[in-house]
Scaffold this active site. Structure first.
Site, mmCIF file in Angstrom:
data_model
loop_
_atom_site.group_PDB
_atom_site.id
_atom_site.type_symbol
_atom_site.label_atom_id
_atom_site.label_comp_id
_atom_site.label_asym_id
_atom_site.label_seq_id
_atom_site.Cartn_x
_atom_site.Cartn_y
_atom_site.Cartn_z
ATOM 1 N N ASN A 23 0.849 -1.202 0.000
ATOM 2 C CA ASN A 23 0.000 0.000 0.000
ATOM 3 C C ASN A 23 0.874 1.239 0.000
ATOM 4 O O ASN A 23 1.686 1.378 -0.938
ATOM 5 C CB ASN A 23 -1.134 -0.047 1.032
ATOM 6 N N ASP A 24 0.750 2.137 0.931
ATOM 7 C CA ASP A 24 1.321 3.492 0.822
ATOM 8 C C ASP A 24 2.793 3.574 0.409
ATOM 9 O O ASP A 24 3.615 2.794 0.894
ATOM 10 C CB ASP A 24 1.294 4.200 2.180
ATOM 11 N N GLN A 40 4.668 0.366 2.119
ATOM 12 C CA GLN A 40 3.982 -0.545 3.021
ATOM 13 C C GLN A 40 3.880 -1.898 2.323
ATOM 14 O O GLN A 40 3.328 -2.001 1.214
ATOM 15 C CB GLN A 40 2.581 -0.008 3.354
ATOM 16 N N TRP A 48 -3.130 -7.467 3.212
ATOM 17 C CA TRP A 48 -2.531 -6.559 4.187
ATOM 18 C C TRP A 48 -2.156 -7.346 5.443
ATOM 19 O O TRP A 48 -2.925 -8.167 5.920
ATOM 20 C CB TRP A 48 -3.530 -5.448 4.514
ATOM 21 N N SER A 81 3.397 3.550 8.030
ATOM 22 C CA SER A 81 3.920 4.566 7.113
ATOM 23 C C SER A 81 4.777 5.629 7.780
ATOM 24 O O SER A 81 4.622 5.910 8.976
ATOM 25 C CB SER A 81 2.757 5.235 6.381
ATOM 26 N N ARG A 153 -0.117 8.431 13.939
ATOM 27 C CA ARG A 153 0.731 7.758 12.949
ATOM 28 C C ARG A 153 1.142 8.644 11.769
ATOM 29 O O ARG A 153 0.784 9.802 11.680
ATOM 30 C CB ARG A 153 0.040 6.498 12.435
ATOM 31 N N ASP A 154 1.904 8.039 10.889
ATOM 32 C CA ASP A 154 2.298 8.557 9.576
ATOM 33 C C ASP A 154 3.188 9.797 9.649
ATOM 34 O O ASP A 154 2.888 10.840 9.040
ATOM 35 C CB ASP A 154 1.052 8.821 8.702
ATOM 36 N N GLU A 209 -5.159 10.466 7.349
ATOM 37 C CA GLU A 209 -3.925 9.698 7.277
ATOM 38 C C GLU A 209 -2.898 10.403 6.381
ATOM 39 O O GLU A 209 -3.251 11.258 5.561
ATOM 40 C CB GLU A 209 -4.211 8.287 6.728
ATOM 41 N N TRP A 298 -9.055 1.695 -0.128
ATOM 42 C CA TRP A 298 -9.251 0.750 0.974
ATOM 43 C C TRP A 298 -10.575 0.001 0.864
ATOM 44 O O TRP A 298 -10.743 -1.071 1.437
ATOM 45 C CB TRP A 298 -9.143 1.455 2.329
HETATM 46 C C1 FRU Z 1 -2.872 4.592 4.987
HETATM 47 C C2 FRU Z 1 -2.529 3.753 6.198
HETATM 48 C C3 FRU Z 1 -1.662 4.542 7.159
HETATM 49 C C4 FRU Z 1 -0.924 3.454 7.910
HETATM 50 C C5 FRU Z 1 -0.746 2.402 6.846
HETATM 51 C C6 FRU Z 1 -0.826 0.987 7.350
HETATM 52 O O1 FRU Z 1 -3.214 3.863 3.867
HETATM 53 O O2 FRU Z 1 -3.710 3.303 6.825
HETATM 54 O O3 FRU Z 1 -2.375 5.423 7.995
HETATM 55 O O4 FRU Z 1 0.284 3.925 8.430
HETATM 56 O O5 FRU Z 1 -1.742 2.614 5.870
HETATM 57 O O6 FRU Z 1 -0.508 0.061 6.347
#
Ligand code: FRU
Length: 503
Positions: A23-24, A40, A48, A81, A153-154, A209, A298
């Protein structure tokens, strides 16, 4: 026609991992001639989980080499992330000078990521790399920034230069459930002081996010620089919006402490269904803001039928601010190689009756269309492959709306919410000449209108093999069409194996 499609062609000029879930984009950084993309990643499967940072590099943002996993999950802790900053080794522990301009050949890379602990606790951690980003040492003091909360996060670390010329680091993070961005400051990338928060704002029923904050000159004027806050929002709760996750931006001012928006609302950044978690590279040449996003949603990311990989990055996009029809807008243009591919193709001008042209694309293609809606009226471009599916782009001059529809049994088979129509009102009246860049690379469709004034990014499932296109207009009028096909896969398994063998 096949109703469902067990095979999704792998993109040729976009990054996809050789196998497994992605993902990200994470840790985007340019260092000594190489663009580093961390992402990710689940090293163990196509869903996931086991979140870690995968790693790839590119010298040109087009051809990518995938490397060993950079930061791996461990018992009780996933690696969510975050971002990376590059600093010259000498100054890494001291002042925060910009890495991009450094002539030093030693660089320290510092990563900030979210430690997502199994007890529902999220906090920011740090790791350093002394070998140009291939191996990482997590800090023994981790987590280095902890509020004891569950959706913190992030971390995205940017640089801010005061009026007196001192550069500091600023970390943006989210309290995702509170729809807030929190700002922290540091001069040494070690200790962080809380500065301010921004939000909540806009839609409720979403989490915030992957924030980023980017200084951009308006119409290229360095004396008129604004700060653009980027945010990704994902619907949650009992009745989440079926359109799923998307990105927004808001233009404002940042004084090194707090962000003050110019408007009271977020503006949609991409009008398709599949552009999320977009962030920019640290230390990009010439201070350019180059963004990559994850091309999925998502709502159905886990159901997308590609194999043995799942998840793709967008085209790299250079961002700027442009005044269009009296309003300052965020503009996104694909980076240089896309224009170079098109420049190698010969444009042809078609004009005439309503069904203007039929042409066959490899399915890994760039198509540029230029026309004057005032003379042609409605324009439509339909794309069909060997799956039972249709993609239709249309422009309606009376409303100046651009629509992208994905329909048919193969699209329905992905997920009930996958079929969609995305519509964006282009700025202005609909009577000025229009230019559309359509990038189709396997399942990745990205449309850039008028040099990036609006973008629409969608996953599509058209099947394998060539794609037939039909261009129709309402009234006779010329349309200039340029097509560039990318024939051979250029992101290969060989590069990965060679790289693996070398390490
Ligand atoms: C965004 C997210 C982030 C998190 C990550 C987890 O797509 O939900 O907020 O860090 O993906 O995989």
């Amino acid at each position: 026609m096949r109703a469902t499609n067990g095979h999704v062609p792998r993109p040729r000029f976009h990054f996809t991992p050789q196998r497994n879930w992605m993902n990200d984009p994470n840790g985007l950084v340019y260092d000594r001639g190489l663009w580093h993309l961390y992402f990710q990643y689940n090293p163990e499967g196509a869903d996931w989980g086991n979140m870690s940072w995968g790693h790839a590099t590119s010298a040109d943002l087009r051809h990518w080499t995938e490397h060993e996993v950079a930061l791996r999950y461990r018992d009780g802790e996933q690696i969510f992330s975050g971002s990376v900053v590059a600093t010259p080794v000498a100054s890494a522990a001291g002042s925060a000078s910009a890495g991009a301009d450094s002539a030093d050949d030693e660089t320290l890379l510092t990563a900030f990521y979210t430690s997502a602990y199994d007890d529902d606790h999220q906090a920011q951690s740090r790791a350093i790399s002394r070998d140009g980003g291939y191996t990482w040492e997590p800090d023994s003091q981790n987590p280095v920034l902890d509020r004891g909360t569950s959706a913190f996060r992030d971390p995205k670390v940017i640089r801010f230069t005061d009026d007196d010329g001192t550069t500091r680091y600023v970390m943006l993070t989210v309290e995702a459930d509170d729809r807030q961005v929190l700002f922290y400051s540091s001069s040494d990338l070690r200790s962080w002081q809380f500065l301010s928060s921004f939000g909540p704002l806009g839609d409720t029923g979403v989490v915030w996010e992957c924030p980023d904050l980017v200084p951009l000159a308006v119409d290229g004027d360095p004396d008129d620089t604004r700060w653009v806050l980027l945010l990704s929002t994902n619907p949650v709760g009992d009745d989440p919006d079926a359109a799923g996750s998307s990105m927004s931006y808001i233009i404002g001012a940042f004084d090194g402490v707090s962000f003050t928006p110019d408007a009271s609302e977020l503006t949609r950044l991409d009008h398709g269904r599949d552009f999320y978690a977009g962030v920019t590279f640290d230390s990009a040449p010439d201070g350019e803001a180059v963004m990559l996003g994850w091309m999925s949603n998502w709502r159905y990311a886990g159901a997308f039928p590609s194999s043995p990989w799942r998840g793709a990055m967008s085209l790299p996009r250079r961002m700027s601010l442009r005044t269009v029809a009296g309003t300052v807008r965020l503009v996104q243009q694909p980076v240089g190689f896309v224009g170079e591919l098109l420049a190698g193709a010969v444009p042809s001008t078609v004009s005439g009756a309503s069904r203007l042209a039929d042409f066959t694309l490899s399915g890994h293609s760039l198509v540029e269309l230029e026309w004057d809606p005032a003379s042609t009226g409605t324009l439509r471009l339909q794309l069909r492959g060997d799956a039972d599916a249709l993609v239709e782009l249309s422009h309606e001059p009376s409303s100046n709306e651009l629509s992208v529809t994905r329909s048919g049994a193969a699209m329905e088979a992905v997920h009930p919410d996958f079929p969609s129509t995305s519509t964006v009102a282009l700025p202005g009246e609909g009577d000025r000449p229009l230019r559309l860049l359509v990038s189709l690379d396997g399942p990745l469709l990205e449309v850039f209108a008028n040099d990036g004034e609006a973008t629409v990014s969608n996953l599509v499932v058209l099947g394998v093999g060539p794609v037939s296109s039909t261009l129709t207009i309402e009234r006779p009028g010329p349309v200039a069409v340029t097509v560039a096909d990318v024939h051979s896969p250029e992101v290969g398994r060989r590069a990965l194996e060679l790289d693996g063998a070398n390490r």
